[in-house]
Design an enzyme around this catalytic site. Structure first.
Site, PDB file in Angstrom:
ATOM      1  N   THR A  48       0.826  -1.212   0.000  1.00  0.00           N
ATOM      2  CA  THR A  48       0.000   0.000   0.000  1.00  0.00           C
ATOM      3  C   THR A  48       0.855   1.255   0.000  1.00  0.00           C
ATOM      4  O   THR A  48       0.579   2.214  -0.732  1.00  0.00           O
ATOM      5  CB  THR A  48      -0.903   0.005   1.245  1.00  0.00           C
ATOM      6  OG1 THR A  48      -1.599  -1.222   1.321  1.00  0.00           O
ATOM      7  CG2 THR A  48      -1.888   1.154   1.191  1.00  0.00           C
ATOM      8  N   THR A  49       1.909   1.270   0.821  1.00  0.00           N
ATOM      9  CA  THR A  49       2.761   2.452   0.962  1.00  0.00           C
ATOM     10  C   THR A  49       3.495   2.783  -0.325  1.00  0.00           C
ATOM     11  O   THR A  49       3.906   3.917  -0.543  1.00  0.00           O
ATOM     12  CB  THR A  49       3.749   2.238   2.126  1.00  0.00           C
ATOM     13  OG1 THR A  49       3.007   1.916   3.311  1.00  0.00           O
ATOM     14  CG2 THR A  49       4.587   3.471   2.405  1.00  0.00           C
ATOM     15  N   ILE A 208       6.348  -4.277   9.789  1.00  0.00           N
ATOM     16  CA  ILE A 208       6.493  -3.750   8.437  1.00  0.00           C
ATOM     17  C   ILE A 208       6.160  -2.281   8.556  1.00  0.00           C
ATOM     18  O   ILE A 208       5.006  -1.896   8.719  1.00  0.00           O
ATOM     19  CB  ILE A 208       5.580  -4.489   7.441  1.00  0.00           C
ATOM     20  CG1 ILE A 208       5.976  -5.970   7.384  1.00  0.00           C
ATOM     21  CG2 ILE A 208       5.691  -3.865   6.049  1.00  0.00           C
ATOM     22  CD1 ILE A 208       5.058  -6.834   6.536  1.00  0.00           C
TER      23      ILE A 208
END
Length: 296
Positions: A48-49, A208
């Protein structure tokens, strides 16, 4: 038995862009070297990042190849491979070149909100098709569905190649239930920087991280101290970054960490629509905290 390689500080790697919207590969290479040199234990790419939904298929393929080449086996690589069409993910797992990738991170299906049995069958199909270890990803704030502890544990017990879960439900009781009852080969990884310290004290094996993009040395020190049971100095670091944790997400992710990296002079402050940079107020707050922490 397959063991989980993903322990300690993992970086949810951003994708830096130039002012014209193209990928800034030079900035990406600098970030990779910066993170490995400053304590990152593994990298999570195309999550996502990384703004992966805003990348073309060609860009994703090229990114994977250049990152595998750049990292060159120095740390394990985890790659995002998820979605809400089970058949498509299975096809991707069977057809994609996974050379250089040590595991896949697969998020709960978003938008179509399956039942717990649907979640189980979805990840069962992924586990059967995957040529590399699978890390589940539970983030109900984005997907609209929470995978229960019971479903997670059922998957962990039934599939040896499901080796961990990135837990970002925000439900500490649920996470503790998974840690307490999991099989030996299965680990819990924090999916939220702000709860990494307490989750490690309960038995998680790492994180993470989003903030690790900008502050890998500091955050990896906290993670390592906590994993060794040296909770007092780890707690000091956790508290030092408490305000930054909030600012990172107030205008969405990865807008906050990109603002931070921009303030540190490492990237241009560019995102791809529908994401936009942080508000000026947030940027000023981030810059002030970095100055107070003497981080530049």
């Amino acid at each position: 038995m397959i063991r989980n390689k993903f322990r300690g500080l993992g970086i949810a790697l951003i994708t830096p862009f130039k002012a014209d919207g193209s990928i800034d590969y030079e900035a990406l290479y600098r970030l990779v070297e910066y993170q490995i040199a400053n304590g990152a234990d593994f990298l999570c790419i195309m999550g996502t990042t990384a703004e992966t939904p805003c990348l073309t298929a060609e860009e994703r393929h090229h990114l994977k190849n250049v990152l595998v080449e750049r990292v060159a086996g120095r740390v394990p690589l985890m790659m995002g491979c998820g979605g809400n069409c089970t058949m498509q993910i299975v096809e991707d797992l069977k057809s994609y070149d996974w050379t250089g990738i040590d595991g896949v991170l697969s998020v709960c299906p978003m938008y179509n909100k399956p039942s717990q049995e649907g979640l189980y069958q979805h990840f069962a199909a992924i586990a059967k098709a995957s040529p590399v270890p699978v890390i589940l990803y539970n983030v109900p704030g984005r997907t609209g569905v929470n995978m229960s502890a019971e479903t997670t544990l059922r998957l962990a017990r039934d599939f040896e190649n499901i080796v961990a879960i990135k837990e970002a439900s925000g439900n500490i009781t649920q996470m503790d239930d998974i840690i307490k009852n999991k099989p030996a080969h299965f680990d819990v990884i924090s999916g939220d920087d702000g709860i990494t310290f307490p989750l490690i004290t309960l038995g998680a094996v790492g994180v993470i991280s989003v903030i690790g993009n900008a502050l890998p040395a500091e955050f990896s020190r906290m993670v390592r101290l906590a994993l060794k049971g040296e909770y007092a100095p780890a707690l000091v670091i956790h508290h030092k970054f408490a305000e930054l944790f909030k600012l990172l997400f107030v205008d969405g992710n990865p807008a906050g960490v990109k603002a931070m990296l921009h303030a540190m002079g490492m990237i241009e402050n560019q995102l791809r629509l529908p994401l936009v940079p942080t508000r000026l107020k947030t940027m000023e707050s981030i810059s002030k905290i970095l100055n107070d922490l003497h981080i530049r």
